[in-house]
Write an enzyme that holds these catalytic residues in place. Structure first.
Site, mmCIF file in Angstrom:
data_model
loop_
_atom_site.group_PDB
_atom_site.id
_atom_site.type_symbol
_atom_site.label_atom_id
_atom_site.label_comp_id
_atom_site.label_asym_id
_atom_site.label_seq_id
_atom_site.Cartn_x
_atom_site.Cartn_y
_atom_site.Cartn_z
ATOM 1 C CE LYS A 114 -7.085 0.959 2.850
ATOM 2 N NZ LYS A 114 -7.332 1.319 1.351
ATOM 3 C CE LYS A 194 -1.313 -0.051 0.387
ATOM 4 N NZ LYS A 194 -2.188 -0.105 -0.920
ATOM 5 C CE LYS A 197 -4.241 7.311 -4.457
ATOM 6 N NZ LYS A 197 -5.155 6.199 -4.475
HETATM 7 N N1 AQP Z 1 2.637 1.105 -2.555
HETATM 8 C C1 AQP Z 1 2.359 0.478 -3.631
HETATM 9 N N2 AQP Z 1 3.110 -0.166 -4.441
HETATM 10 C C2 AQP Z 1 2.468 -0.741 -5.662
HETATM 11 N N3 AQP Z 1 1.309 -0.460 -6.014
HETATM 12 C C3 AQP Z 1 0.568 0.369 -5.466
HETATM 13 N N4 AQP Z 1 -0.896 0.635 -5.719
HETATM 14 C C4 AQP Z 1 -1.156 1.239 -4.425
HETATM 15 N N5 AQP Z 1 -0.158 1.580 -3.560
HETATM 16 C C5 AQP Z 1 0.919 0.764 -4.134
HETATM 17 C C6 AQP Z 1 -1.547 0.228 -6.654
HETATM 18 O O1 AQP Z 1 -2.171 1.349 -7.053
HETATM 19 C C7 AQP Z 1 -3.532 1.211 -7.825
HETATM 20 C C8 AQP Z 1 -4.355 2.265 -7.386
HETATM 21 O O2 AQP Z 1 -4.677 2.149 -6.103
HETATM 22 P P1 AQP Z 1 -5.912 2.763 -5.377
HETATM 23 O O3 AQP Z 1 -5.813 4.012 -5.277
HETATM 24 O O4 AQP Z 1 -7.002 2.230 -6.132
HETATM 25 O O5 AQP Z 1 -6.028 1.908 -4.042
HETATM 26 P P2 AQP Z 1 -4.777 1.780 -2.783
HETATM 27 O O6 AQP Z 1 -4.184 0.585 -3.077
HETATM 28 O O7 AQP Z 1 -5.730 1.588 -1.475
HETATM 29 O O8 AQP Z 1 -4.005 2.792 -2.906
HETATM 30 P P3 AQP Z 1 -3.309 3.789 -1.869
HETATM 31 O O9 AQP Z 1 -2.261 4.715 -2.221
HETATM 32 O O10 AQP Z 1 -3.001 2.875 -0.619
HETATM 33 O O11 AQP Z 1 -4.484 4.398 -1.222
HETATM 34 P P4 AQP Z 1 -5.391 4.575 0.110
HETATM 35 O O12 AQP Z 1 -4.290 5.123 1.018
HETATM 36 O O13 AQP Z 1 -6.284 5.755 -0.215
HETATM 37 O O14 AQP Z 1 -5.858 3.345 0.646
HETATM 38 C C9 AQP Z 1 -3.756 -0.397 -7.389
HETATM 39 O O15 AQP Z 1 -3.373 -1.290 -8.479
HETATM 40 C C10 AQP Z 1 -2.679 -0.661 -6.325
HETATM 41 O O16 AQP Z 1 -2.360 -2.128 -6.102
#
Ligand code: AQP
Length: 326
Positions: A114, A194, A197
């Site tokens: 990040k 990956k 969001k």
């Molecule tokens: N690409 C992914 N593949 C599989 N699982 C994923 N998760 C997130 N991206 C993937 C899983 O979704 C759950 C919720 O995630 P989160 O929103 O709490 O946080 P994150 O992992 O940080 O998700 P993002 O989409 O990457 O959000 P941002 O960009 O805001 O940081 C978790 O169980 C995660 O493993």
């Protein structure tokens, strides 16, 4: 007694199929299996660690709750609530901070990624995994449906449980992850990263129309080979699409690759688009229904917090006594 399943999701933007296949689908499957007690929450405190617009945050929180309900989280079976509505989460995180070393947190890959992607390194972002450990251990959670990206954070939660138990006496179980057939969905435009969001270009959203799904999967980066094959290391693009197909169909990626061994990339992409669109249709219909009833969503969230608060209070009281607070 049934094992306890807990998991959370950030209200930090629109839900994509990585969130769905990595976490939400299994959360629903575990709930519906009847073999577990489940509780799920929206980690609004975690979401404050990234840049956000305070005016948009309430809508994001309700939006994620609506998505979870539409995807099949049933509040009659699994309390659904907002993390900050149960004050004990932050309180336990502070206590865990005092038994977690800087070195343990400095090793966290998600934090480094990040920062490398330009995010401001605030103390909350650094401490993110400790709050996650508190989220799980506050309820003595044993199983955590999460995406592969959270594996290291979950290991830390196990380490924290172990350290606490060793120093203050047996209190917490060591939680284990529950991973799906598509534990890490990659970006459609950059399959080495990956799906996230914070990188909208490579995301396929739960709300995307069949036309949009076809466009996005049709334009997904693959490779210049002629034959479909599953090799995540060397062929990340096509392997990602195979994983997505596997995640939605319930088959193993290897058997999906075999099934489409003689298909062209174009035909496989069409089949994948049709499958994803068909699987998302029901969720999108329910999303519309819940979306029209914000009051009901708020009621569900309040009821969820009321249901779990006594468990959280009991654990925190036990912890305070064990660590010597009065
Ligand atoms: N690409 C992914 N593949 C599989 N699982 C994923 N998760 C997130 N991206 C993937 C899983 O979704 C759950 C919720 O995630 P989160 O929103 O709490 O946080 P994150 O992992 O940080 O998700 P993002 O989409 O990457 O959000 P941002 O960009 O805001 O940081 C978790 O169980 C995660 O493993």
């Amino acid at each position: 007694m049934k094992s306890l399943v807990v998991s959370g999701i950030q209200p930090s933007g629109t839900i994509h199929i990585g969130n769905y296949l990595g976490m939400i689908k299994q959360a629903v499957d575990l709930q519906d299996s009847g073999g577990y007690s489940c509780l799920y929450f929206i980690v609004d405190l975690h979401s404050l660690t990234s840049k956000y617009d305070p005016k948009k945050k309430p809508g994001d929180i309700i939006g994620i709750a609506t998505d979870l309900l539409a995807a099949g989280i049933d509040p009659e079976k699994s309390p659904l609530f907002i993390q900050s509505h149960v004050l004990e989460h932050a309180n336990l995180a502070w206590i865990f901070n005092t038994i977690t070393s800087m070195g343990q947190l400095e090793r966290m890959v998600e934090y480094k990624e990040k920062i490398a992607s330009g995010q401001t390194p605030n103390a909350g972002l650094f401490d993110y995994p400790v709050l996650m450990a508190a989220d799980i251990l506050l309820y003595k959670g044993q199983k955590v449906p999460v995406g592969e990206d959270q594996r290291q954070h979950l290991e830390l939660a196990r380490d924290i449980a172990r350290s606490f138990n060793k120093r203050f006496g047996e209190t917490f179980p060591e939680p284990g992850g529950v991973y799906t057939k598509a534990p890490r969905v990659m970006s459609l435009t950059d399959p080495d990263k990956k799906m996230s969001k914070s990188m909208p270009a490579g995301c396929l959203y739960l709300s995307d129309s069949p036309k949009k799904i076809k466009q996005k999967i049709g334009a997904a980066v693959t490779d210049s080979q002629k034959k479909i094959g599953y090799d995540p290391e060397n062929r990340p693009g096509i392997s990602n699409l195979i994983n997505i197909y596997a995640g939605f169909s319930g088959s193993a990626p290897e058997s999906v690759a075999k099934q489409f061994a003689d298909a062209s990339y174009k035909d496989f992409k069409t089949a994948a688009s049709d499958l994803v669109a068909e699987k998302l249709k029901g969720i999108q219909e329910r999303r519309e229904k819940f979306g029209r009833n914000k009051k009901e969503v708020i009621r569900i969230l309040e009821e969820g917090a009321n249901a779990v608060r006594p468990i959280a209070q009991k654990t925190l009281a036990e912890v305070k006594e064990k660590i010597g607070l009065i």
